[in-house]
Enzyme design. Structure first.
Site, PDB file in Angstrom:
ATOM      1  N   ASP A 149       0.951  -1.334  -0.017  1.00 14.50           N
ATOM      2  CA  ASP A 149      -0.004  -0.223   0.076  1.00 14.50           C
ATOM      3  C   ASP A 149       0.932   1.287   0.071  1.00 14.50           C
ATOM      4  OD1 ASP A 149       0.898   0.263   2.588  1.00 14.50           O
ATOM      5  OD2 ASP A 149      -0.990   0.250   3.505  1.00 14.50           O
ATOM      6  N   CYS A 197       3.230  -3.223   4.091  1.00 16.27           N
ATOM      7  CA  CYS A 197       2.458  -2.239   4.327  1.00 16.27           C
ATOM      8  C   CYS A 197       2.910  -1.546   5.664  1.00 16.27           C
ATOM      9  CB  CYS A 197       0.953  -2.738   4.868  1.00 16.27           C
ATOM     10  SG  CYS A 197       0.854  -3.745   6.381  1.00 16.27           S
ATOM     11  N   THR A 206       2.728  -1.849   8.976  1.00 16.53           N
ATOM     12  CA  THR A 206       3.014  -2.638  10.204  1.00 16.53           C
ATOM     13  C   THR A 206       3.374  -4.083   9.528  1.00 16.53           C
ATOM     14  OG1 THR A 206       0.820  -3.540  10.472  1.00 16.53           O
ATOM     15  CG2 THR A 206       1.829  -1.694  11.837  1.00 16.53           C
ATOM     16  N   HIS A 213      10.225 -24.305   8.167  1.00 17.25           N
ATOM     17  CA  HIS A 213       9.205 -25.108   8.747  1.00 17.25           C
ATOM     18  C   HIS A 213       8.062 -25.080   8.422  1.00 17.25           C
ATOM     19  CE1 HIS A 213      11.781 -26.060  12.726  1.00 17.25           C
ATOM     20  NE2 HIS A 213      12.468 -26.214  11.601  1.00 17.25           N
ATOM     21  N   HIS A 256       7.551 -31.637   8.986  1.00 17.81           N
ATOM     22  CA  HIS A 256       6.843 -30.170   8.628  1.00 17.81           C
ATOM     23  C   HIS A 256       5.814 -30.435   7.751  1.00 17.81           C
ATOM     24  CE1 HIS A 256       9.475 -28.565  11.592  1.00 17.81           C
ATOM     25  NE2 HIS A 256      10.615 -28.993  10.923  1.00 17.81           N
TER      26      HIS A 256
HETATM   27  C1  RB5 Z   1      -1.912   2.444   6.555  1.00 20.04           C
HETATM   28  O1  RB5 Z   1      -1.892   3.668   7.347  1.00 20.04           O
HETATM   29  C2  RB5 Z   1      -1.601   1.342   7.455  1.00 20.04           C
HETATM   30  O2  RB5 Z   1      -2.619   1.090   8.323  1.00 20.04           O
HETATM   31  C3  RB5 Z   1      -1.328   0.006   6.737  1.00 20.04           C
HETATM   32  O3  RB5 Z   1      -0.155   0.072   6.050  1.00 20.04           O
HETATM   33  C4  RB5 Z   1      -1.017  -1.279   7.599  1.00 20.04           C
HETATM   34  O4  RB5 Z   1       0.120  -0.917   8.603  1.00 20.04           O
HETATM   35  C5  RB5 Z   1      -2.190  -1.931   8.204  1.00 20.04           C
HETATM   36  O5  RB5 Z   1      -1.993  -3.188   8.615  1.00 20.04           O
END
Ligand code: RB5
Length: 142
Positions: A8, A65, A67, A98, A133
């Protein structure tokens, strides 16, 4: 290895860096987007990448993304996708060894560029051990 990459807006810069890194290390990468910084929804890119990974067995996904959490949740809704959100190289190596992970997820707001390179390097260097596994991985899609 052949990768399909997606991010994203939050993951765009790190994804572009890692696409370049993967190509420089001999891997083939299709960057499916996003290609600009406009706000966009991570499930759309996870779907686009996992569609291609599922359609072309033996390929891998790279999803970035902010996180890595949203991408990993979205990707793992797909039967046949084993997406690993990694924040260190040991986890990335074990995800291949694994869990036979076929998608690597990263958080651009969590890991720096250097650590992200180490994680990707460990992921591409890893290989599935099979054996005990294999049955466990098979149960994931049962
Ligand atoms: C975008 O602001 C953020 O929410 C997205 O990139 C991600 O971290 C969501 O899991």
């Amino acid at each position: 290895m052949r990768f399909f990459a997606g991010s994203d807006h939050a993951g765009l810069a790190l994804k572009l860096h890692l696409v370049t890194w993967l190509r420089a290390h001999g891997h083939e990468v299709d960057d499916l987007g996003t290609h600009d910084g406009a706000s966009t929804d991570y499930p759309d890119w996870a779907a686009r990448v996992t569609d291609r990974v599922l359609a072309e067995p033996g390929t891998f996904g790279l999803l970035v993304c902010g996180t890595g959490i949203g991408m990993s949740i979205a990707a793992n809704r797909r039967i046949g996708i084993r997406a690993a959100l990694c924040t260190d190289s040991f986890t990335a190596r074990m995800a291949r060894a694994h869990n036979d992970a076929n998608v690597l997820c990263l958080g651009s707001r969590v890991v720096g560029v250097g650590l992200a390179e180490d994680i990707v390097a460990a992921f591409v260097a890893g290989s599935f051990e099979g054996g005990r596994h294999a049955g466990r991985v098979a149960k994931l899609d049962a």
